[in-house]
Every structure is written in C-alpha cells, then in structure tokens.
Design a protein around this motif. Sequence first.
Motif, mmCIF file in Angstrom:
data_model
loop_
_atom_site.group_PDB
_atom_site.id
_atom_site.type_symbol
_atom_site.label_atom_id
_atom_site.label_comp_id
_atom_site.label_asym_id
_atom_site.label_seq_id
_atom_site.Cartn_x
_atom_site.Cartn_y
_atom_site.Cartn_z
ATOM 1 N N GLN A 25 0.676 -1.083 0.098
ATOM 2 C CA GLN A 25 -0.009 -0.096 -0.063
ATOM 3 C C GLN A 25 0.933 1.281 0.156
ATOM 4 O O GLN A 25 1.995 1.058 0.456
ATOM 5 C CB GLN A 25 -1.002 0.083 1.109
ATOM 6 C CG GLN A 25 -0.323 0.418 2.647
ATOM 7 C CD GLN A 25 0.357 -1.041 3.263
ATOM 8 O OE1 GLN A 25 -0.271 -2.214 2.662
ATOM 9 N NE2 GLN A 25 1.420 -0.862 3.865
ATOM 10 N N SER A 26 0.295 2.189 -0.398
ATOM 11 C CA SER A 26 1.022 3.649 -0.310
ATOM 12 C C SER A 26 0.751 4.378 0.704
ATOM 13 O O SER A 26 -0.475 4.234 1.238
ATOM 14 C CB SER A 26 0.536 4.407 -1.536
ATOM 15 O OG SER A 26 -0.872 4.658 -1.942
ATOM 16 N N GLY A 27 1.323 5.419 1.033
ATOM 17 C CA GLY A 27 0.808 6.385 2.071
ATOM 18 C C GLY A 27 2.153 6.664 2.796
ATOM 19 O O GLY A 27 3.320 6.686 2.495
ATOM 20 N N THR A 28 1.964 7.405 4.049
ATOM 21 C CA THR A 28 3.094 8.157 4.614
ATOM 22 C C THR A 28 3.150 7.315 6.090
ATOM 23 O O THR A 28 2.062 7.107 6.789
ATOM 24 C CB THR A 28 2.772 9.525 4.967
ATOM 25 O OG1 THR A 28 2.630 10.288 3.818
ATOM 26 C CG2 THR A 28 4.114 10.126 5.837
ATOM 27 N N TYR A 29 4.274 6.662 6.370
ATOM 28 C CA TYR A 29 4.624 6.151 7.593
ATOM 29 C C TYR A 29 5.645 6.650 8.319
ATOM 30 O O TYR A 29 6.296 7.600 8.054
ATOM 31 C CB TYR A 29 4.685 4.633 7.156
ATOM 32 C CG TYR A 29 3.501 3.842 6.185
ATOM 33 C CD1 TYR A 29 2.541 3.058 6.901
ATOM 34 C CD2 TYR A 29 3.739 3.939 4.905
ATOM 35 C CE1 TYR A 29 1.434 3.096 6.258
ATOM 36 C CE2 TYR A 29 2.624 3.691 4.116
ATOM 37 C CZ TYR A 29 1.407 3.030 4.854
ATOM 38 O OH TYR A 29 0.311 2.612 3.939
ATOM 39 N N TRP A 30 6.141 5.756 9.400
ATOM 40 C CA TRP A 30 7.149 6.171 10.120
ATOM 41 C C TRP A 30 8.154 4.904 10.474
ATOM 42 O O TRP A 30 7.345 3.997 10.449
ATOM 43 C CB TRP A 30 7.125 7.198 11.225
ATOM 44 C CG TRP A 30 6.535 6.387 12.522
ATOM 45 C CD1 TRP A 30 5.258 5.448 12.480
ATOM 46 C CD2 TRP A 30 6.983 6.470 13.950
ATOM 47 N NE1 TRP A 30 5.213 4.959 13.817
ATOM 48 C CE2 TRP A 30 6.233 5.542 14.616
ATOM 49 C CE3 TRP A 30 8.113 6.991 14.725
ATOM 50 C CZ2 TRP A 30 6.291 5.222 16.036
ATOM 51 C CZ3 TRP A 30 8.322 6.646 15.859
ATOM 52 C CH2 TRP A 30 7.318 5.989 16.686
ATOM 53 N N PHE A 31 9.196 4.927 10.563
ATOM 54 C CA PHE A 31 10.350 4.085 11.054
ATOM 55 C C PHE A 31 11.080 4.453 12.379
ATOM 56 O O PHE A 31 10.919 5.751 12.627
ATOM 57 C CB PHE A 31 11.497 3.943 9.779
ATOM 58 C CG PHE A 31 12.640 4.994 9.898
ATOM 59 C CD1 PHE A 31 12.080 6.060 8.957
ATOM 60 C CD2 PHE A 31 13.605 4.829 10.838
ATOM 61 C CE1 PHE A 31 13.195 7.217 8.978
ATOM 62 C CE2 PHE A 31 14.477 6.124 10.819
ATOM 63 C CZ PHE A 31 14.072 7.057 9.934
ATOM 64 N N HIS A 32 11.229 3.447 13.045
ATOM 65 C CA HIS A 32 11.820 3.828 14.503
ATOM 66 C C HIS A 32 12.773 2.616 14.927
ATOM 67 O O HIS A 32 12.480 1.618 14.626
ATOM 68 C CB HIS A 32 10.809 4.211 15.420
ATOM 69 C CG HIS A 32 9.750 3.250 15.668
ATOM 70 N ND1 HIS A 32 8.573 3.100 14.828
ATOM 71 C CD2 HIS A 32 9.860 2.237 16.581
ATOM 72 C CE1 HIS A 32 7.729 2.041 15.185
ATOM 73 N NE2 HIS A 32 8.542 1.488 16.136
ATOM 74 N N SER A 33 13.593 2.867 15.850
ATOM 75 C CA SER A 33 14.413 1.940 16.145
ATOM 76 C C SER A 33 13.645 1.214 17.486
ATOM 77 O O SER A 33 12.883 1.705 18.093
ATOM 78 C CB SER A 33 15.691 2.440 16.520
ATOM 79 O OG SER A 33 16.554 1.620 17.375
ATOM 80 N N GLY A 54 -2.487 5.408 -10.999
ATOM 81 C CA GLY A 54 -3.726 5.544 -10.589
ATOM 82 C C GLY A 54 -3.860 6.999 -9.842
ATOM 83 O O GLY A 54 -3.121 7.758 -10.338
ATOM 84 N N GLU A 55 -4.993 7.431 -9.038
ATOM 85 C CA GLU A 55 -5.331 8.721 -8.758
ATOM 86 C C GLU A 55 -4.286 9.326 -7.799
ATOM 87 O O GLU A 55 -3.861 8.764 -6.792
ATOM 88 C CB GLU A 55 -6.535 8.839 -8.033
ATOM 89 C CG GLU A 55 -6.933 10.162 -7.863
ATOM 90 C CD GLU A 55 -8.537 10.325 -7.300
ATOM 91 O OE1 GLU A 55 -8.818 11.340 -6.797
ATOM 92 O OE2 GLU A 55 -9.392 9.393 -7.845
#
Length: 85
Positions: A25-33, A54-55
């Motif tokens: 999936q697309s989108g905004t996520y975050w990574f963390h230790s 796509g849109e």
Amino acid sequence: MGFPYVNNRPIEPGETKIFEFPIKQSGTYWFHSHSGLQEQRGVYGPIVIVQREGERISSDHDEAIVLSDWIDENPNEVLRTLKMW
Ligand SMILES: [Cu+2]
C-alpha cells in the motif's frame, strides 16, 4: 523490519543492512528503532510510499513533517522514573 535478538541480529555501528519487502500500500509511515532507547533519542523518521499509478493529488512538491514530544532528560533516567510508579 524486526526486533534485535527476536527476529534479527542487531545492526552494528557502521554496518549497513538492506531490507527488502513487498510494498502492498501507499501512504506516509514512520520508522523507528527498537534497539534500547534509540527511538527516545530521536532515531525515527518518515517513510513516504508513493503509489505507482492511479489517482494522485497534484502538487508542486511534498514534505513530510514528523511531530514528536521531546525531553532533554536522559531517556534511561526517564525510564527509571517511569518504573518507580
Ligand atoms: Cu515499533
């Protein structure tokens, strides 16, 4: 992509590890230790996955902003204090 000593060995200082995984999936996520209290020391950031087709929302550029709380106290001391209650 995992937890040190659970499903991965820790990444040593100066070492590089490349993770490969399917993007579903697309989108905004975050990574963390998940190593010690590195997240509390600021080892985190945004990951933006743009859909291939796509849109899409039209814009000149995108910016990811990460908001977080912060304390200038040593994270080990914060954890020690939290465990007192
Ligand atoms: Cu996590």
